[in-house]
Design a protein around this motif. Structure first.
Motif, PDB file in Angstrom:
ATOM      1  N   ALA A 138       0.837  -1.203   0.000  1.00 39.37           N
ATOM      2  CA  ALA A 138       0.000   0.000   0.000  1.00 39.37           C
ATOM      3  C   ALA A 138       0.872   1.253   0.000  1.00 39.37           C
ATOM      4  CB  ALA A 138      -0.937  -0.006   1.212  1.00 39.37           C
TER       5      ALA A 138
ATOM      6  N   GLN B 154       2.333   1.878  -3.359  1.00 36.71           N
ATOM      7  CA  GLN B 154       1.331   2.414  -4.281  1.00 36.71           C
ATOM      8  C   GLN B 154       1.065   3.894  -4.013  1.00 36.71           C
ATOM      9  OE1 GLN B 154      -2.036  -0.618  -4.991  1.00 36.71           O
ATOM     10  NE2 GLN B 154      -0.724  -1.683  -3.533  1.00 36.71           N
TER      11      GLN B 154
ATOM     12  N   LYS C 102       3.063   0.897  -9.595  1.00 41.76           N
ATOM     13  CA  LYS C 102       2.003   1.463 -10.432  1.00 41.76           C
ATOM     14  C   LYS C 102       0.816   0.512 -10.576  1.00 41.76           C
ATOM     15  CE  LYS C 102       2.820   4.915 -11.966  1.00 41.76           C
ATOM     16  NZ  LYS C 102       2.774   6.214 -11.273  1.00 41.76           N
ATOM     17  N   GLY C 103       1.059  -0.762 -10.348  1.00 41.34           N
ATOM     18  CA  GLY C 103      -0.026  -1.733 -10.457  1.00 41.34           C
ATOM     19  C   GLY C 103       0.437  -3.065  -9.928  1.00 41.34           C
ATOM     20  N   ILE C 104      -0.489  -3.870  -9.418  1.00 37.86           N
ATOM     21  CA  ILE C 104      -0.178  -5.233  -8.966  1.00 37.86           C
ATOM     22  C   ILE C 104      -1.404  -6.095  -9.202  1.00 37.86           C
ATOM     23  CG2 ILE C 104      -0.752  -4.658  -6.544  1.00 37.86           C
ATOM     24  CD1 ILE C 104       1.375  -6.801  -5.739  1.00 37.86           C
TER      25      ILE C 104
ATOM     26  N   ILE D 131       4.146  -3.646 -11.515  1.00 35.70           N
ATOM     27  CA  ILE D 131       4.880  -2.669 -12.327  1.00 35.70           C
ATOM     28  C   ILE D 131       5.385  -1.558 -11.408  1.00 35.70           C
ATOM     29  CG2 ILE D 131       4.671  -0.979 -14.201  1.00 35.70           C
ATOM     30  CD1 ILE D 131       2.769  -2.845 -15.615  1.00 35.70           C
TER      31      ILE D 131
ATOM     32  N   ALA E 221       2.497   3.102 -28.517  1.00 39.11           N
ATOM     33  CA  ALA E 221       1.759   3.638 -27.367  1.00 39.11           C
ATOM     34  C   ALA E 221       1.277   5.043 -27.693  1.00 39.11           C
ATOM     35  CB  ALA E 221       2.657   3.658 -26.135  1.00 39.11           C
ATOM     36  N   THR E 222       0.044   5.341 -27.333  1.00 42.09           N
ATOM     37  CA  THR E 222      -0.510   6.667 -27.638  1.00 42.09           C
ATOM     38  C   THR E 222      -0.277   7.655 -26.496  1.00 42.09           C
ATOM     39  OG1 THR E 222      -2.652   5.998 -26.783  1.00 42.09           O
ATOM     40  CG2 THR E 222      -2.279   5.693 -29.137  1.00 42.09           C
ATOM     41  N   THR E 223       0.363   7.187 -25.443  1.00 43.15           N
ATOM     42  CA  THR E 223       0.633   8.053 -24.297  1.00 43.15           C
ATOM     43  C   THR E 223       1.965   7.648 -23.684  1.00 43.15           C
ATOM     44  OG1 THR E 223      -0.081   8.693 -22.081  1.00 43.15           O
ATOM     45  CG2 THR E 223      -0.641   6.488 -22.780  1.00 43.15           C
TER      46      THR E 223
ATOM     47  N   ASP F 290       2.207   7.672 -20.441  1.00 40.48           N
ATOM     48  CA  ASP F 290       1.884   7.212 -19.093  1.00 40.48           C
ATOM     49  C   ASP F 290       0.473   6.615 -19.079  1.00 40.48           C
ATOM     50  OD1 ASP F 290       1.647   6.667 -16.458  1.00 40.48           O
ATOM     51  OD2 ASP F 290       1.456   8.755 -15.824  1.00 40.48           O
ATOM     52  N   PHE F 291       0.408   5.325 -18.945  1.00 40.74           N
ATOM     53  CA  PHE F 291      -0.882   4.638 -18.951  1.00 40.74           C
ATOM     54  C   PHE F 291      -1.578   4.671 -17.591  1.00 40.74           C
ATOM     55  CE2 PHE F 291       1.269   2.591 -22.553  1.00 40.74           C
ATOM     56  CZ  PHE F 291       0.282   2.722 -23.522  1.00 40.74           C
ATOM     57  N   PHE F 292      -0.822   5.035 -16.549  1.00 35.36           N
ATOM     58  CA  PHE F 292      -1.355   4.844 -15.196  1.00 35.36           C
ATOM     59  C   PHE F 292      -1.923   6.138 -14.635  1.00 35.36           C
ATOM     60  CE2 PHE F 292       1.913   1.613 -15.758  1.00 35.36           C
ATOM     61  CZ  PHE F 292       1.168   0.486 -15.509  1.00 35.36           C
ATOM     62  N   ARG F 293      -3.027   6.037 -13.958  1.00 36.28           N
ATOM     63  CA  ARG F 293      -3.578   7.211 -13.275  1.00 36.28           C
ATOM     64  C   ARG F 293      -2.914   7.357 -11.909  1.00 36.28           C
ATOM     65  NH1 ARG F 293      -7.342   5.826  -9.572  1.00 36.28           N
ATOM     66  NH2 ARG F 293      -8.353   3.783  -9.723  1.00 36.28           N
TER      67      ARG F 293
ATOM     68  N   LEU G 298      -2.745   7.290  -8.156  1.00 35.06           N
ATOM     69  CA  LEU G 298      -3.531   6.596  -7.102  1.00 35.06           C
ATOM     70  C   LEU G 298      -3.844   7.560  -5.957  1.00 35.06           C
ATOM     71  CD1 LEU G 298      -1.899   3.089  -6.906  1.00 35.06           C
ATOM     72  CD2 LEU G 298      -3.971   3.811  -8.075  1.00 35.06           C
TER      73      LEU G 298
END
Lengths: 99, 99, 99, 99, 99, 99, 99, 99, 99, 99
Positions: free
Chosen positions: C32, C35, C41-43, C55, C90-92, C94-97, C99
């Protein structure tokens, strides 16, 4: 940041010796430039194989991928990259001398 | 002559934390001595693993095996050794500085 | 810089259920925190396995190794790390928002 | 539902550079469409390899297979798909922002 | 959606025959329930091995992981899950009869 | 007796799209016949791969081999066959309905 | 129908020599019975390994699995089973004499 | 002395069906001769594969290699040879009848 | 006839150093006897591993297996045996001198 | 210093029998020279394979790599090199006679 790579070269059956030799000349120049710029910290032949072990110091993964992709022989290489961190038993932060 | 090794450490389930810590102290001293004597040219942690990549310069294979066998944790290591030769694209015979 | 890791957990036969549960509580808090700090960035759980795909975004490989080594269950994990670069499709960046 | 894929591209020896370039243009458009529609949640290059790690969100396995089969380069890809579930240590149900 | 799993069971050396038998009773009940509810569409022993091939129909990956994790012997199983789609040569959408 | 097979198709580089399409038509007819005769009990696409998982019920290994060898694409398939027995936790002797 | 098996025996560390010897006596009797009944057509030691190659003739896969499961050492064996068909170059349907 | 071999046949893409058929005729004759002379004790097809399991009785390793090398298809075979010894649980020294 | 073996030694966690040392004394005597009798033609340590490469000359596979099984540490060894024939480029039938 | 190599030869599909024969003549001469000069201490055919096991005595890794690279068939070989040290149970420092 340091990364170690193992690169294995496999040329296609149809490639002529002239093309191979031309690739090797370009590869040598490309590698020399990487060494001069301090990006490639070392490169060694694996005994008995058309393969190398090489070490890279870069700040950025996009730059690192671009470095690999820039190798003239990239299309004929299998590259495996391993990220390295400082080892607690290392007596220095930098084993390599300035080329 | 240069050799690159990959060492993976696996401690047995029954080993206490004290014993592990004691091994790590001895290992650090042993590694420092190898570096000081110019035998271990470099050692790095593989990110995320209890493993290292290390490079050795020796004149003799018996000496090299004795060097590995002398690691305090040798009984708990898997060691894979790869012999290295000069790469035609290397711009120097020696990438490592004197520690 | 992004890295994807696959982590497989193997607990020793002798570990009690209480110890396992305790590890899991600590692991949850540690994850936590990673994150919240934008490091993890993700699990995700790999379906059917006691394993995850996660990631990480970090600036430094020493920090990345320290992050892995800090997992309470690190001694019981096999971790394989793969460095990631921007994909040309990839169009960006950064794919991650956040948290 | 999320799935992570690893895709490795191997072009046949006889393919011309023009054909390769043409495939890459089509691939880029196809990937952009998948991202816009929220099917492909992320895609990254594996450093040093002609490979990607990509994540898909779909409701249906037939649709997922059709998505893979629709890649212009599908005939030259090895694709390995891993199903993902929510990890108990994840602090959110959705790590990805809306593209 | 269908998934095929291969499950290999490895009991620890220290487990008594009574505990094993107890696990097997619980496992049988759990499997029967999954079959009755139409989640497990089939299960077969791999000849000569303490392993099974089983097929699952689920709507959701979180539910699928929970299904695997619910097996009484889950901690002693290696589970590998493969997602399945309709094959173009299949003459039906559903090969399985209602149990 | 039941056997599960995994079949991976690899077409040679020189095969034209017309030949591939012709093979696929013949393959579909051959599979349909096997299903109608109750020999092939099920066939599914492995998501993301040019591969299938299929299940066969036969009385005889010579017949089973002849069945595989009869596939129009047999020369381009890698087939791995696993013999299956009744699982003690199966609630039925036959999971498959009559096609 | 014929099947060839490779069996590798791994005894746990804690097993006493007496228990091992007892298993071996039971195993010998079990094997002799299978040979006498014409189920085990042949058994050979793989040179240098605690392993065998053995050939079985059975009418039924359930019976074959039961045969393997009946080995006194079954819990300590890894068994890999390969189904065999008549080879077009075989000059006979049956290479084995009646024991 | 007995040896078991696994032979996998891979024909090159460019080989015509006529050449393949011609090889198969020669192979059949060669195998028949080996069987008649008591050198090849048995040969079976691995179900689903272009592969065989075969057993050889020879006095000499040079002769055994010459036997393999003499197969008309030798250049297109991968051959793996395993030496076999008498198993303590075998009830006979010779499982094979005279062809 | 010559055979080359690779032997990897893995001692169980519970074995005391005294037992290990005792095994090593017995192993040395056993190996010396095999060398004196001309059965073991050579033995070398694989650098960095608790493993050897050794070469055996025997007339018989049963005798060869008995030779391996007679090693005091046999229960703790993984042994892989490869049969060797005369190479057409060898300038002699016998590379080894009489010990 | 001794090194053992395993060499596997794979000729490309397009190579004519004449070219293969020519390579084999050159290879034989090259190997004979290495044996005469005491560099190649032994070479054996792996039974059933187009492969050899060979042992080299050299003072230098660059020289060893040059020796491998000098093989006329080097471009068609996979070579795996293993460094060897004196084994504590060896009764001599040199198992090989002078050719």
């Amino acid at each position: 940041m340091l990364f170690v790579a193992r690169m294995d070269v496999v040329f296609p059956e149809s490639m002529t010796d002239e093309t191979k030799a031309d690739f090797q000349v370009k590869e040598k120049a490309y590698s020399a430039d990487l060494q001069e710029r301090g990006i490639m910290k070392g490169i060694w032949r694996i005994v008995g194989e058309y393969s190398n072990i090489s070490i890279y110091e870069v700040d950025d993964l996009d730059f690192l991928h671009a470095t690999f992709q820039g190798f003239p022989m990239f299309a004929y290489m299998n590259v495996k990259v391993t990220p390295l961190a400082k080892h607690p038993n290392a007596t220095t932060d930098d084993f390599f001398r300035q080329l």
